[in-house]
Design a protein around this motif. Structure first.
Motif, mmCIF file in Angstrom:
data_model
loop_
_atom_site.group_PDB
_atom_site.id
_atom_site.type_symbol
_atom_site.label_atom_id
_atom_site.label_comp_id
_atom_site.label_asym_id
_atom_site.label_seq_id
_atom_site.Cartn_x
_atom_site.Cartn_y
_atom_site.Cartn_z
ATOM 1 N N ASN A 319 42.956 48.722 31.273
ATOM 2 C CA ASN A 319 42.314 49.829 30.572
ATOM 3 C C ASN A 319 43.251 50.409 29.512
ATOM 4 N N GLY A 320 42.814 51.483 28.870
ATOM 5 C CA GLY A 320 43.590 52.070 27.787
ATOM 6 C C GLY A 320 44.901 52.687 28.217
ATOM 7 N N LYS A 321 45.078 52.870 29.516
ATOM 8 C CA LYS A 321 46.329 53.424 30.047
ATOM 9 C C LYS A 321 47.263 52.331 30.553
ATOM 10 N N ASN A 322 46.969 51.088 30.182
ATOM 11 C CA ASN A 322 47.752 49.929 30.625
ATOM 12 C C ASN A 322 47.738 49.754 32.138
ATOM 13 N N GLU A 323 46.647 50.143 32.764
ATOM 14 C CA GLU A 323 46.448 49.907 34.192
ATOM 15 C C GLU A 323 45.646 48.615 34.341
ATOM 16 N N TYR A 324 46.224 47.638 35.018
ATOM 17 C CA TYR A 324 45.640 46.301 35.080
ATOM 18 C C TYR A 324 44.642 46.171 36.230
ATOM 19 N N PHE A 325 43.620 45.359 35.968
ATOM 20 C CA PHE A 325 42.662 45.017 37.014
ATOM 21 C C PHE A 325 43.192 43.830 37.816
#
Length: 455
Positions: A319-325
């Motif tokens: 996502n835009g916060k660099n949190e990976y799925f």
């Protein structure tokens, strides 16, 4: 262009020669001033006619495009007042619309009917409408009990009166990933009897309590098994280790061609969505499967060589916060919507581990509920795409800020006549007051959604 306009253009060209703008200079000198004025006026008339014709064509095309766009989805309204939660425990909820008019739904890690027996995987029959359905167990379906090996069910489909169910094998006896492969089960008598089908089309009767047949993971038993994997940060994962069918109405009656379409996230790169197709009479022969291999001028290309596979659609990797799925993301639910004459897809990502990074430790972590999952909706005219997004959020909340949502699904049956109303089903790992996960709303969650169309 019509013949009259063509004649006028030819005449115009001759007159341009006459005016001395093009052509023979000797001839031009012989044309007197009055002739030039007359021809000039005629040219103005012809030019105006051409402009009128072009504008009319453009307006007609714009009207046609506008009419088409007015049928296309532009957003989603979540009717939270219609939220309904049913049964005891369970998750994932893949479903298909049977020939007998009922829905068959696949459940994982639960005891939906509160009978005192937990299952890693089981299937149930839903009879009735979205607001008054009843649930019954399918007695002779193989019972993948909680105390057994780790099996979880996803892709389930009814076609030509035959029910197919893909069951995925975990890394160990409990929930763990990534999956290692899939076993294919089928019933030709509406769920009364079930068989294992191997990749060669050979069948084996499986009684509900036949532990040997259920647990066998030999190559001769499994339809896909630890094949053609890719690496994510040094750890391997496999394609088509779990899957979802494109749902074409009741018992495949709304199919637009002779193929079944089966989606699967690429194991090591879950945001890259894979697609296979196979003739609906040949699904039991693995060698007859074809895999999406790319686009050629907007048309899909297919290959029987799975190593030539390519992503038919790419979801967000982070996502835009660099949190990976993580790996357990982006299994789609794709349903034909006859009212809109479109395929509607929903899907979502679950975040990787506790740190939400792209490391193997986080990507493959069995824990994927540090934050509530993402949710999106897409549409296409074709079962294979291309897909156009009309709603997406990085964190989807159903009705409580503490929701931990995942695995969204669309009912293939409960669709309004005009196609604008559908039923969304999802899972929730919400914590209780003590911090225990999968304690609140860990059951069947459903809500009406309204598809907003372009105006």
């Amino acid at each position: 262009m019509n013949s009259q306009l063509s004649d006028k253009l030819s005449e115009s060209k001759h007159n341009l020669y006459s005016l001395g703008l093009i052509g023979n200079k000797v001839y031009n000198k012989k044309v007197n001033k009055l002739q030039k004025m007359k021809i000039g006026l005629r040219l103005i008339g012809i030019t105006l006619l051409m402009v009128f014709y072009i504008v009319s064509c453009n307006n007609a095309n714009q009207d046609s495009n506008s009419n088409q766009d007015s049928k296309n989805p532009a957003g989603i309204d979540f009717k939270r007042e219609t939220i309904k939660r049913v049964g005891h425990t369970g998750d994932n909820w893949c479903m298909t619309w049977l020939k007998d008019g009922n829905i068959m739904v696949s459940m994982d890690d639960g005891d939906w009917l509160n009978e005192g027996q937990e299952y890693h995987h089981n299937v149930y029959r839903l009879k009735g409408g979205k607001n008054d359905f009843t649930i019954s167990e399918v007695p002779n379906y193989p019972k993948f009990k909680d105390e057994g090996e780790g099996w979880f069910g996803y892709g389930i489909y009814s076609v030509n009166g035959v029910i197919y169910s893909f069951v995925s094998r975990t890394q160990n006896d409990r929930w763990s990933g990534p999956f290692r492969g899939m076993k294919l089960l089928k019933s030709t008598d509406n769920g009364e009897t079930w068989y294992r089908v191997n990749r060669y089309g050979e069948t084996r009767l499986i009684d509900p309590m036949d532990e040997e047949a259920k647990e066998d993971i030999s190559e001769n038993e499994m339809f896909f098994w630890e094949e053609y994997g890719l690496y994510q940060d040094g750890q391997i994962a496999y394609p088509f280790s779990y899957c979802a069918f494109v749902e074409h109405g009741q018992d495949n009656k709304e199919a637009k061609d002779d193929y079944l379409y089966i989606y699967s996230p690429e194991g090591a790169q879950a945001h890259r969505l894979l697609l296979a197709r196979v003739k609906n009479t040949e699904i039991e022969i693995r060698d007859n499967w074809e895999y999406f291999s790319g686009w050629d001028n907007g048309n899909p290309t297919w290959s029987k060589n799975i190593e030539e596979r390519d992503a038919v659609h790419v979801f967000p990797q982070k996502n835009g916060k660099n949190e990976y799925f993580g790996w357990y993301s982006w299994l789609p639910s794709v349903v034909w919507n006859p009212g809109l004459s479109l395929y509607i897809m929903t899907s979502g990502g679950t975040y990787g581990g506790h740190r939400l990074t792209d490391s193997a430790k986080d990507y493959y972590d069995a824990w994927m509920h540090t934050k509530t999952g993402s949710l999106g909706f897409w549409y296409s005219e074709n079962a294979y795409g291309p897909w156009k997004e009309f709603y997406y959020t990085d964190y989807w909340v159903a009705d409580d800020k503490d929701n931990l949502t995942y695995q969204p699904k669309l009912s293939p049956k409960w669709i309004s006549e005009d196609g604008t109303e559908m039923v969304l089903v999802w899972s929730d790992a919400m914590k209780d007051e003590t911090g225990k996960t999968h304690a609140i709303n860990y059951l069947w969650n459903q809500m009406d959604v309204v598809i907003k169309l372009n105006k």
